[in-house]
Enzyme design. Structure first.
Site, PDB file in Angstrom:
ATOM      1  CG  ASN A  62      21.099 -39.096  28.406  1.00 40.04           C
ATOM      2  OD1 ASN A  62      19.940 -39.490  28.437  1.00 40.04           O
ATOM      3  ND2 ASN A  62      21.443 -37.938  27.856  1.00 40.04           N
ATOM      4  CG  HIS A  79      46.228 -44.393  21.877  1.00 43.94           C
ATOM      5  ND1 HIS A  79      45.290 -45.392  21.968  1.00 43.94           N
ATOM      6  CD2 HIS A  79      46.171 -43.952  20.584  1.00 43.94           C
ATOM      7  CE1 HIS A  79      44.697 -45.557  20.803  1.00 43.94           C
ATOM      8  NE2 HIS A  79      45.219 -44.703  19.940  1.00 43.94           N
TER       9      HIS A  79
END
Length: 256
Positions: A62, A79
């Protein structure tokens, strides 16, 4: 017998348990929502490349599209803006030795059930330490709230007209853990390492601000913390080695 041989024997005879702290990751996995003025993280979408068909008769695979901070995920220091200048602050540069560490599990499930906006404080931590001992430097602090047992995105995100409601850390607790206890990072069962209402705190999102500013790590959307002892477990939390990555989904395992 060497330590590693004892470890292997413990795995073989079941005296060491492997506990999966990871939520399944799929298209229905909730993602955090931000005000519309900000960029939004997508949920997971899965597109089949081939599945034993003309595009690939013997194999199935996928294409995945998702934000780095989707489902059970890892927060690297980069982050947050406060952590952007630290060395080795991205997912591919964090030393592997930091990805295996002991855990202290702080059971706040009773308080969180009574108050979804519960905030962990230094006083609460000190009462825990009076029973279990001082939190060692280099440990994960995992905040058990049983939030992962909530069924469905609505209950998990718990949003009303005042925004999301979920437990988290008071800024003084984050400061204590990062600076006085020198933990490796914190982990939570909620969608992120800050409380649901933390966007309105001073500073906004204080746990992200303080922890990543100190070069610490984060784990979010954990589960099965009720299967771990207060102390003594070892956590394996290895993000994908994404170049310049701010975080990634991962499978978090604990030995207990």
């Amino acid at each position: 017998m060497s330590v590693l041989k004892q470890f292997a024997a413990g795995l073989a005879d079941g005296s060491i348990r492997v506990v999966d702290l990871t939520q399944p990751l799929g298209p229905d996995t909730p993602v955090i929502g931000l005000p519309d003025i900000f960029g939004q993280s997508p949920g997971l979408s899965i597109d089949v490349i081939s599945r034993y068909d003309d595009a690939g008769p013997g194999w199935y695979w996928n294409t995945l599209t998702l934000g780095e901070h989707t489902g059970t995920h890892f927060d690297a220091p980069v982050h947050w803006v406060t952590g952007k200048d630290h060395p080795n602050n991205t997912t591919e540069t964090i030393p592997a030795s930091k990805l295996v560490a002991p855990a202290c599990v702080l059971d706040c499930s009773t308080e969180s059930a009574a108050n979804p906006d519960f905030l962990l404080t230094p006083d609460w931590i000190e009462r825990w330490e009076a029973q279990h001992g001082r939190i060692p430097a280099g440990s994960w602090v995992l905040m058990r709230t049983d939030w992962s047992k909530r069924v469905g995105a609505d209950a998990f995100l718990n949003i009303d007209e005042n925004g999301p409601h979920s437990p988290g850390f008071h800024k003084t607790a984050s400061e204590m853990l990062a600076k006085e206890r020198d933990v490796i990072g914190v982990g939570v069962e909620t969608i992120g390492t800050d409380a649901g209402q933390a966007g309105g705190f001073d500073p906004p999102f204080p746990n992200h601000t303080i922890m990543h500013g100190a070069g610490k790590l984060g784990l979010a959307s954990l589960c099965n913390l009720d299967q771990l002892p207060a102390t003594g477990a070892i956590v394996f939390a290895a993000p994908l080695k994404i170049v310049d990555g701010s975080g990634s989904p991962l499978r978090v395992l604990a030995l207990a």
